[in-house]
Design a protein around this motif. Structure first.
Motif, PDB file in Angstrom:
ATOM      1  N   VAL A 295      28.066   1.868  31.789  1.00  0.00           N
ATOM      2  CA  VAL A 295      28.587   2.250  33.100  1.00  0.00           C
ATOM      3  C   VAL A 295      28.981   3.714  33.060  1.00  0.00           C
ATOM      4  O   VAL A 295      29.763   4.140  32.216  1.00  0.00           O
ATOM      5  CB  VAL A 295      29.806   1.394  33.489  1.00  0.00           C
ATOM      6  CG1 VAL A 295      30.418   1.895  34.794  1.00  0.00           C
ATOM      7  CG2 VAL A 295      29.399  -0.070  33.633  1.00  0.00           C
ATOM      8  N   LEU A 296      28.401   4.487  33.978  1.00  0.00           N
ATOM      9  CA  LEU A 296      28.756   5.884  34.143  1.00  0.00           C
ATOM     10  C   LEU A 296      29.543   5.992  35.453  1.00  0.00           C
ATOM     11  O   LEU A 296      28.947   6.019  36.531  1.00  0.00           O
ATOM     12  CB  LEU A 296      27.513   6.770  34.193  1.00  0.00           C
ATOM     13  CG  LEU A 296      26.690   6.929  32.901  1.00  0.00           C
ATOM     14  CD1 LEU A 296      25.906   5.662  32.570  1.00  0.00           C
ATOM     15  CD2 LEU A 296      25.728   8.106  33.019  1.00  0.00           C
ATOM     16  N   PRO A 297      30.880   5.993  35.402  1.00  0.00           N
ATOM     17  CA  PRO A 297      31.680   5.990  36.640  1.00  0.00           C
ATOM     18  C   PRO A 297      31.544   7.309  37.389  1.00  0.00           C
ATOM     19  O   PRO A 297      31.369   8.367  36.793  1.00  0.00           O
ATOM     20  CB  PRO A 297      33.115   5.793  36.134  1.00  0.00           C
ATOM     21  CG  PRO A 297      32.983   5.372  34.714  1.00  0.00           C
ATOM     22  CD  PRO A 297      31.717   5.980  34.212  1.00  0.00           C
ATOM     23  N   GLY A 298      31.641   7.236  38.712  1.00  0.00           N
ATOM     24  CA  GLY A 298      31.580   8.444  39.517  1.00  0.00           C
ATOM     25  C   GLY A 298      32.112   8.201  40.912  1.00  0.00           C
ATOM     26  O   GLY A 298      32.612   7.128  41.228  1.00  0.00           O
ATOM     27  N   CYS A 299      31.982   9.211  41.741  1.00  0.00           N
ATOM     28  CA  CYS A 299      32.530   9.084  43.093  1.00  0.00           C
ATOM     29  C   CYS A 299      31.737   9.873  44.115  1.00  0.00           C
ATOM     30  O   CYS A 299      32.036   9.836  45.277  1.00  0.00           O
ATOM     31  CB  CYS A 299      33.977   9.565  43.100  1.00  0.00           C
ATOM     32  SG  CYS A 299      34.858   9.205  44.622  1.00  0.00           S
ATOM     33  N   SER A 300      30.730  10.605  43.692  1.00  0.00           N
ATOM     34  CA  SER A 300      30.110  11.602  44.530  1.00  0.00           C
ATOM     35  C   SER A 300      31.178  12.624  44.915  1.00  0.00           C
ATOM     36  O   SER A 300      32.228  12.700  44.287  1.00  0.00           O
ATOM     37  CB  SER A 300      29.442  10.974  45.754  1.00  0.00           C
ATOM     38  OG  SER A 300      28.474  11.843  46.271  1.00  0.00           O
ATOM     39  N   THR A 301      30.954  13.394  45.964  1.00  0.00           N
ATOM     40  CA  THR A 301      31.856  14.511  46.251  1.00  0.00           C
ATOM     41  C   THR A 301      32.995  14.059  47.143  1.00  0.00           C
ATOM     42  O   THR A 301      32.857  13.979  48.359  1.00  0.00           O
ATOM     43  CB  THR A 301      31.092  15.659  46.916  1.00  0.00           C
ATOM     44  OG1 THR A 301      29.865  15.865  46.224  1.00  0.00           O
ATOM     45  CG2 THR A 301      31.906  16.930  46.862  1.00  0.00           C
TER      46      THR A 301
END
Length: 369
Positions: A295-301
């Protein structure tokens, strides 16, 4: 406790510079804040990220969906009964996970504040291990090698150990390779590279260039082929030395099962703001763990609000690999008090309740549109 009011606040914060990738050009944060209020006086804050390249819905449309359909549907609901709130939202509108995810994030913030504990704690996580940051910011957009090196070195000087580069440049993979080699040479062998092709390559080009990228220390390659070409992704994966991560191919938890069955990826870039907030992404993380996917967590901008939710999510799952950190890497301002610096090397969560961020409401009013 009941939800008594839902305030919807669209906002726009300009970028320092135009950010170009394969599928669109971005010049500002164009997002929507969701503010839940209850009869007990407890509030919760969430954020809907709107990028047309990803979900085909712009900020104005998300604002209408939230204001006219989702907000009325959840007034009177118990904020602790998250499944019940989701049933109400699903009955009101089909799909629209980014908008629903903003409400879901606000619910988790509200619950944490009501309990007096941080979200990461009641999700069973830990803040003892810092969240490694994918730097600088959200990846180096389309630019010439010298400019890319300059930006990469800013992140390295701040302590970042991984650099993301956006590929799929209009001039073709050769341009991408020149940028990657320049950044690798400047940053050295101790800094790993991650590239995001944003659906920009053909199978033939990916097969030719991904091994060359690996020679320049590119460990992860995100979404090299168009989102629907899962069979081609499954064929490509065993033929290249890089690890393959998917983002645009994932629109719901069920998509993980299809990707795992086909062997089309090594990991999934899980973005709270796009995939339904904390609730849906915790489901995705569980499926990924069972399927052997990273899992590569993120949120976009997002602003510091949406990013805080991503950090709590990352701290609540095992083996999270990197995350976005601060909107100041792109935007001229943030909406929270004491925002993270543009290129932090790590993020350490606190024991503050909820998402642990204090919204600067004067800035929200300044950037409201």
């Amino acid at each position: 406790m009941k939800i008594t009011d839902v305030e919807i606040i669209p906002y726009r914060i300009p970028y320092h510079r135009v950010h170009r990738i394969t599928t669109l050009t971005l010049s500002a944060l164009d997002n929507v804040i969701v503010r839940l209020r209850t009869d007990d006086g407890v509030e919760g804050i969430g954020e809907c990220v709107t990028e047309a390249k990803w979900n085909s819905t712009v900020m104005e449309a998300h604002a209408v969906i939230l204001e006219r359909y989702l907000a009325p549907a959840i007034v009177g609901a118990d904020p602790f009964s998250i499944r019940s709130v989701w049933r109400r939202m699903d009955e009101a509108v089909n799909g629209q996970l980014p908008a629903k995810g903003a409400i879901d994030i606000a619910l988790h913030d509200l619950i944490g504040k009501a309990l007096g504990i941080p979200v990461w704690r009641y999700l069973g996580g830990s803040n003892e291990i810092p969240v490694a940051v994918e730097g600088p910011g959200y990846g180096i957009g389309f630019m010439e090698p010298a400019s890319a090196v300059e930006l990469a070195l800013k992140g390295i000087s701040a302590g970042c150990r991984q650099i993301e580069i956006k590929c799929g440049h209009p001039q073709g993979p050769r341009h991408d390779l020149a940028v990657i080699r320049a950044v690798h040479e400047a940053c050295g062998p101790d800094v790993s590279l991650k590239i995001d092709c944003t659906e920009g390559y053909s199978f033939k080009d990916a097969l030719k260039y991904l091994p060359l990228f690996a020679e320049a220390n590119v460990e992860w390659v995100e979404q090299p082929l168009p989102r629907h070409e899962l069979r081609s992704l499954a064929a490509l994966r065993p033929l290249v030395p890089n690890k393959i991560a998917l983002e645009e191919s994932i629109g719901a938890p069920a998509d993980i099962l299809r990707v795992a069955e086909m062997g089309a990826a090594d990991g999934i870039h899980v973005k709270l703001a796009m995939l339904g907030g904390v609730s849906k992404c915790m489901e995705i993380a569980t499926i990924c763990e069972a399927a052997g996917l990273s899992v590569l967590p993120g949120c976009s901008t997002a602003s510091g609000i949406g990013l805080a939710a991503a950090h709590h999510f990352a701290a609540s799952i095992d083996g999270a690999r990197g995350t976005h950190a601060s909107p100041l890497a792109r935007a001229v301002d943030d909406l929270i008090v004491d925002p993270l610096p543009p290129y932090p090397a790590e993020v350490r969560l606190t024991d503050a309740p909820g998402l642990g961020v204090q919204v600067d409401w004067a800035k929200v009013a300044k950037y409201k549109v």
